[in-house]
Design an enzyme around this catalytic site. Structure first.
Site, PDB file in Angstrom:
ATOM      1  N   ASP A   1       0.611  -6.671   5.166  1.00  0.00           N
ATOM      2  CA  ASP A   1       0.503  -5.528   4.257  1.00  0.00           C
ATOM      3  C   ASP A   1       0.240  -4.234   5.034  1.00  0.00           C
ATOM      4  OD1 ASP A   1       0.543  -4.255   1.816  1.00  0.00           O
ATOM      5  OD2 ASP A   1      -1.480  -4.871   1.223  1.00  0.00           O
TER       6      ASP A   1
ATOM      7  N   ASN B   1       7.389  -7.894  -5.941  1.00  0.00           N
ATOM      8  CA  ASN B   1       7.928  -6.761  -5.176  1.00  0.00           C
ATOM      9  C   ASN B   1       9.264  -6.249  -5.729  1.00  0.00           C
ATOM     10  OD1 ASN B   1       6.582  -8.002  -2.028  1.00  0.00           O
ATOM     11  ND2 ASN B   1       5.771  -6.362  -3.325  1.00  0.00           N
TER      12      ASN B   1
HETATM   13  C1  IPE Z   1       1.616  -8.587  -1.012  1.00  0.00           C
HETATM   14  O1  IPE Z   1       1.607  -7.215  -0.714  1.00  0.00           O
HETATM   15  C2  IPE Z   1       2.993  -9.147  -0.876  1.00  0.00           C
HETATM   16  C3  IPE Z   1       3.517  -9.209   0.483  1.00  0.00           C
HETATM   17  C4  IPE Z   1       2.861  -8.956   1.579  1.00  0.00           C
HETATM   18  C5  IPE Z   1       4.882  -9.643   0.579  1.00  0.00           C
HETATM   19  P1  IPE Z   1       1.741  -6.116  -1.853  1.00  0.00           P
HETATM   20  O2  IPE Z   1       1.596  -4.813  -1.179  1.00  0.00           O
HETATM   21  O3  IPE Z   1       2.973  -6.344  -2.624  1.00  0.00           O
HETATM   22  O4  IPE Z   1       0.483  -6.456  -2.771  1.00  0.00           O
HETATM   23  P2  IPE Z   1      -0.337  -5.564  -3.790  1.00  0.00           P
HETATM   24  O5  IPE Z   1       0.654  -4.904  -4.699  1.00  0.00           O
HETATM   25  O6  IPE Z   1      -1.094  -4.557  -2.968  1.00  0.00           O
HETATM   26  O7  IPE Z   1      -1.254  -6.521  -4.475  1.00  0.00           O
HETATM   27  C1  IPE Z   2       4.000  -4.828   3.117  1.00  0.00           C
HETATM   28  O1  IPE Z   2       3.782  -3.461   3.174  1.00  0.00           O
HETATM   29  C2  IPE Z   2       5.457  -5.178   2.929  1.00  0.00           C
HETATM   30  C3  IPE Z   2       5.778  -5.718   1.586  1.00  0.00           C
HETATM   31  C4  IPE Z   2       4.924  -6.014   0.669  1.00  0.00           C
HETATM   32  C5  IPE Z   2       7.170  -5.963   1.302  1.00  0.00           C
HETATM   33  P1  IPE Z   2       3.739  -2.554   1.866  1.00  0.00           P
HETATM   34  O2  IPE Z   2       5.123  -2.043   1.614  1.00  0.00           O
HETATM   35  O3  IPE Z   2       3.093  -3.250   0.743  1.00  0.00           O
HETATM   36  O4  IPE Z   2       2.826  -1.355   2.402  1.00  0.00           O
HETATM   37  P2  IPE Z   2       1.730  -0.558   1.606  1.00  0.00           P
HETATM   38  O5  IPE Z   2       0.798  -1.544   0.983  1.00  0.00           O
HETATM   39  O6  IPE Z   2       2.441   0.259   0.575  1.00  0.00           O
HETATM   40  O7  IPE Z   2       1.059   0.270   2.656  1.00  0.00           O
HETATM   41 MG    MG Z   3       1.181  -3.331   0.081  1.00  0.00          MG
END
Ligand code: IPE
Ligand code: IPE
Ligand code: MG
Length: 246
Positions: free
Chosen positions: A24, A72
């Site tokens: 994340d 997602n």
């Molecule tokens: C969790 O991250 C899913 C992945 C790392 C693929 P998200 O960024 O989607 O989670 P939330 O929305 O902060 O819970």
């Molecule tokens: C993790 O990074 C990748 C996915 C969940 C696909 P994020 O895209 O969730 O990054 P933040 O949480 O917005 O920083």
């Molecule tokens: Mg995220």
């Protein structure tokens, strides 16, 4: 997370056998630099390469990376397209690297929601890495734990309806065999990067007794040294499984 070294007389918990990572913070990494979110995802893919290699070097038998959740899909279409493009690129261009690392790839998630060329690339990558045996690398794509549990329940219910299975024979082993992770040991260490402290629908059944380690590092900055620190933290933990401990 404490970064103090292990005491010399420590009797560390062996393992971990299976490290899972909720990757994340890509978006925040990009935002901090005034870059588009896709730039963070690109650097996140570089981190995947580093961590797969590092995990192999550290002798971790199983590594699972959460890359794209069922939730997602609610992101803007452009970002979803960018992520699917990076996934295509990874599946087509990382095979040599996976082979060099002795990594056997398995993609865990609902393939029905994915484009047909990606589904084909996944099958190809899985079969081309099948003979590798140093490390199992699972990548969760279009994965959500609640959806996984429901499909397991439906599949067992169908067997009961068909008279092939008696309901009182549904035990933990039988249930596990109906999950997408059938045959994969439970994660014993779950790491989440970027400072968020939640599970976000990741392996709810399988992480029943996982040790949780939350690190502030954003995923694009994560590397082997962070993995080692998380493992050191894991080894300082006392795992009790409901008992009284030592
Ligand atoms: C969790 O991250 C899913 C992945 C790392 C693929 P998200 O960024 O989607 O989670 P939330 O929305 O902060 O819970
Ligand atoms: C993790 O990074 C990748 C996915 C969940 C696909 P994020 O895209 O969730 O990054 P933040 O949480 O917005 O920083
Ligand atoms: Mg995220």
């Amino acid at each position: 997370m404490s970064t103090a070294p292990l005491p010399a007389n420590a009797d560390p918990t062996p393992g971990p056998n299976h490290v899972a990572i909720i990757m994340d913070g890509n978006g925040r990494w990009a935002k901090a630099r005034g870059l588009p979110r896709v730039a963070g995802h690109r650097r996140g893919a570089d981190a995947v390469r580093r961590v797969v290699r590092g995990a192999g070097e550290l002798g971790i038998p199983v590594l699972t990376l959460f890359a794209f959740s069922t939730e997602n899909w609610t992101r803007p279409a452009d970002e979803v397209n960018d992520l699917m493009g990076l996934l295509r690129h990874y599946l087509r261009n990382e095979l040599d690297e996976l082979r060099r690392n002795g990594a056997r790839l398995r993609v865990i998630g609902n393939r029905e929601g994915l484009a047909s060329d990606i589904v084909r690339d996944i099958s190809d990558a899985e079969s081309l890495t099948r003979g590798n045996s140093r490390i199992d690398v699972n990548i969760c794509i279009n994965y959500g734990a609640r959806a996984e549990i429901l499909q397991a329940i439906r599949s067992l219910a169908r067997q009961v309806e068909a008279g092939e299975l008696s309901s009182d024979r549904i035990d933990e082993d039988r249930f596990e065999s109906a999950l997408l992770t059938s045959g994969v040991p439970d994660p014993d260490l779950l790491i989440r990067t970027s400072g968020e402290q939640r599970i976000s629908n990741f392996m709810l059944w399988q992480c029943a007794y996982a040790e949780l380690v939350f690190v502030d590092t954003l995923w694009p900055d994560f590397g082997k040294e962070h993995l080692e620190q998380a493992i050191a933290e894991f080894r300082r933990r006392e795992r009790r499984y409901g008992g009284v401990g030592g």
